[in-house]
Design a protein around this motif. Structure first.
Motif, short mmCIF file in Angstrom:
data_model
loop_
_atom_site.label_atom_id
_atom_site.label_comp_id
_atom_site.label_asym_id
_atom_site.label_seq_id
_atom_site.Cartn_x
_atom_site.Cartn_y
_atom_site.Cartn_z
N LEU A 29 3.30 -48.63 -12.84
CA LEU A 29 3.12 -49.20 -11.51
C LEU A 29 2.79 -48.12 -10.49
CD1 LEU A 29 6.05 -51.79 -11.48
CD2 LEU A 29 3.61 -52.31 -11.42
N ALA A 30 3.48 -46.98 -10.57
CA ALA A 30 3.19 -45.87 -9.65
C ALA A 30 1.77 -45.36 -9.85
CB ALA A 30 4.21 -44.75 -9.86
N ALA A 31 1.35 -45.24 -11.10
CA ALA A 31 0.00 -44.75 -11.40
C ALA A 31 -1.06 -45.71 -10.87
CB ALA A 31 -0.16 -44.56 -12.90
N GLU A 32 -0.74 -47.00 -10.84
CA GLU A 32 -1.67 -48.01 -10.33
C GLU A 32 -1.65 -48.12 -8.82
OE1 GLU A 32 -0.31 -51.44 -12.39
OE2 GLU A 32 -1.27 -50.90 -14.30
N GLY A 33 -0.77 -47.37 -8.16
CA GLY A 33 -0.71 -47.40 -6.70
C GLY A 33 0.10 -48.53 -6.12
N ALA A 34 0.96 -49.14 -6.93
CA ALA A 34 1.79 -50.24 -6.42
C ALA A 34 2.74 -49.74 -5.34
CB ALA A 34 2.60 -50.85 -7.57
N ASP A 35 3.04 -50.61 -4.41
CA ASP A 35 3.98 -50.28 -3.33
C ASP A 35 5.40 -50.40 -3.89
OD1 ASP A 35 5.46 -49.90 -1.06
OD2 ASP A 35 4.81 -51.74 -0.06
N LEU A 36 6.04 -49.26 -4.12
CA LEU A 36 7.40 -49.22 -4.68
C LEU A 36 8.41 -48.72 -3.66
CD1 LEU A 36 6.55 -47.67 -8.18
CD2 LEU A 36 6.77 -50.10 -7.57
N ALA A 37 8.04 -48.69 -2.39
CA ALA A 37 8.88 -48.03 -1.39
C ALA A 37 9.50 -48.99 -0.38
CB ALA A 37 8.06 -46.98 -0.64
N GLY A 38 9.43 -50.30 -0.64
CA GLY A 38 9.91 -51.25 0.36
C GLY A 38 11.38 -51.10 0.68
N GLU A 39 12.22 -50.91 -0.34
CA GLU A 39 13.65 -50.75 -0.10
C GLU A 39 13.94 -49.50 0.73
OE1 GLU A 39 13.41 -52.24 -4.50
OE2 GLU A 39 12.23 -50.98 -3.15
N ALA A 40 13.21 -48.42 0.40
CA ALA A 40 13.41 -47.16 1.13
C ALA A 40 12.98 -47.29 2.59
CB ALA A 40 12.65 -46.03 0.44
N ARG A 41 11.89 -48.01 2.84
CA ARG A 41 11.45 -48.19 4.23
C ARG A 41 12.52 -48.88 5.04
NH1 ARG A 41 6.37 -49.29 1.87
NH2 ARG A 41 6.74 -51.53 1.93
N LEU A 42 13.13 -49.92 4.46
CA LEU A 42 14.19 -50.63 5.19
C LEU A 42 15.37 -49.70 5.46
CD1 LEU A 42 15.64 -53.00 6.44
CD2 LEU A 42 16.24 -53.78 4.15
N LEU A 43 15.82 -49.01 4.45
CA LEU A 43 17.00 -48.17 4.65
C LEU A 43 16.72 -47.06 5.66
CD1 LEU A 43 19.87 -48.24 3.51
CD2 LEU A 43 19.27 -46.27 2.13
N ASP A 44 15.50 -46.54 5.65
CA ASP A 44 15.15 -45.48 6.59
C ASP A 44 15.29 -45.94 8.04
OD1 ASP A 44 14.08 -42.81 7.14
OD2 ASP A 44 12.25 -43.86 7.78
N THR A 45 15.09 -47.24 8.29
CA THR A 45 15.24 -47.74 9.66
C THR A 45 16.70 -47.91 10.07
OG1 THR A 45 15.24 -50.10 9.06
CG2 THR A 45 13.09 -49.04 9.40
N LEU A 46 17.62 -47.88 9.10
CA LEU A 46 19.03 -48.15 9.37
C LEU A 46 19.85 -46.90 9.61
CD1 LEU A 46 19.69 -50.85 6.60
CD2 LEU A 46 19.24 -51.25 9.03
N VAL A 47 19.27 -45.73 9.39
CA VAL A 47 20.03 -44.49 9.47
C VAL A 47 19.32 -43.47 10.35
CG1 VAL A 47 21.10 -44.80 7.20
CG2 VAL A 47 18.91 -43.58 7.38
N PRO A 48 20.06 -42.51 10.91
CA PRO A 48 19.43 -41.44 11.67
C PRO A 48 18.60 -40.52 10.77
CG PRO A 48 21.80 -41.58 12.11
CD PRO A 48 21.53 -42.42 10.92
N PRO A 49 17.73 -39.71 11.36
CA PRO A 49 17.00 -38.72 10.55
C PRO A 49 17.96 -37.79 9.82
CG PRO A 49 16.04 -38.91 12.75
CD PRO A 49 17.32 -39.69 12.77
N ALA A 50 17.53 -37.31 8.68
CA ALA A 50 18.28 -36.34 7.88
C ALA A 50 19.67 -36.85 7.52
CB ALA A 50 18.38 -35.00 8.62
N SER A 51 19.75 -38.12 7.17
CA SER A 51 21.02 -38.69 6.74
C SER A 51 21.31 -38.32 5.29
CB SER A 51 21.00 -40.21 6.89
OG SER A 51 21.10 -40.60 8.24
N ARG A 52 22.54 -38.54 4.93
CA ARG A 52 22.99 -38.32 3.56
C ARG A 52 23.14 -39.70 2.91
NH1 ARG A 52 25.53 -34.78 0.10
NH2 ARG A 52 27.47 -35.50 -0.86
N ILE A 53 22.39 -39.95 1.83
CA ILE A 53 22.27 -41.30 1.29
C ILE A 53 22.61 -41.30 -0.20
CG2 ILE A 53 20.71 -43.24 0.87
CD1 ILE A 53 19.13 -42.36 3.33
N LEU A 54 23.43 -42.29 -0.59
CA LEU A 54 23.79 -42.51 -1.97
C LEU A 54 22.90 -43.62 -2.54
CD1 LEU A 54 25.67 -42.26 -4.47
CD2 LEU A 54 27.21 -43.89 -3.34
N ASP A 55 22.12 -43.27 -3.57
CA ASP A 55 21.30 -44.26 -4.28
C ASP A 55 22.11 -44.70 -5.49
OD1 ASP A 55 19.36 -45.79 -5.45
OD2 ASP A 55 17.86 -44.20 -5.60
#
Length: 203
Positions: A29-55
């Motif tokens: 999927l990554a090689a085909e250029g699929a959008d795999l970043a949707g969850e990360a985009r959402l979480l990025d809006t919920l935290v300050p820059p340079a946050s510490r995040i547990l995946d």
């Protein structure tokens, strides 16, 4: 394979070779250029820059890797060593650890500093061992700063009822803040086949 991992639905509900199939699928999927970043985009809006995040339940590392590219410090955890090996190869920047979420204690691994946020994407809550869901949420919450945020997404037709999840959230000492039908924030509706829930550890 640990005794605990044998009990997870990731193992009991799938066939031999499933982990490598999963790795191959997301590499393709990554090689085909699929959008795999949707969850990360959402979480990025919920935290300050340079946050510490547990995946938590990081799988092959696609979410944590994207968060790291946004400047966050990421520690990813999964019980499946095949997936962790793939994450280390494909995304070397974050730290990836093999650990059971139901027994999560990162202090022994040198990660004693609390996290600003946690994300459980990719149906993680429906793949943990049956009956461990409340403990998983408690162990994740225990690694957060007060006021830390948790984003959880899973299919509502995968055997883990939302009513049970909501009760487990309360027992874990977390507070439900928002619920959506998708990671791109489509409005929640009762017949939705997927739920994205934003939780908060109270101050």
């Amino acid at each position: 394979m640990s005794e605990r991992m044998r009990d997870t639905r990731w193992v009991t509900d799938t066939g031999p070779g499933h982990s490598q199939w999963y790795v191959n699928r997301f590499r393709q999927l990554a090689a085909e250029g699929a959008d795999l970043a949707g969850e990360a985009r959402l979480l990025d809006t919920l935290v300050p820059p340079a946050s510490r995040i547990l995946d938590a339940g990081c799988g092959t590392g696609r979410v944590g890797a994207e968060l790291a590219r946004h400047g966050h410090t990421v520690v990813g955890v999964d019980a499946d060593p095949v997936l962790i090996d793939a994450a280390r190869v494909d995304h070397p920047a974050p730290r990836w650890l093999v650990a059971d979420l139901a027994e999560l204690d990162l202090t022994a691994a040198g990660e004693s500093e609390p996290f600003d946020a946690a994300v459980l994407a990719g149906n993680v809550m429906t793949f943990v061992a049956a009956g461990t869901e409340p403990r998983v949420l408690r162990r994740v919450a225990a690694h957060l700063h007060p006021d830390g945020v948790v984003a959880v997404g899973f299919g509502t037709d995968r055997g883990y009822q939302l009513t049970d999840f909501d009760a487990d959230v309360v027992s874990a000492g977390l507070r439900l803040e928002h619920r959506f039908a998708t990671w791109d924030l489509r409005p929640w509706r009762d017949d939705a086949d997927f739920a994205v829930t934003i939780l908060r550890r109270p101050t």
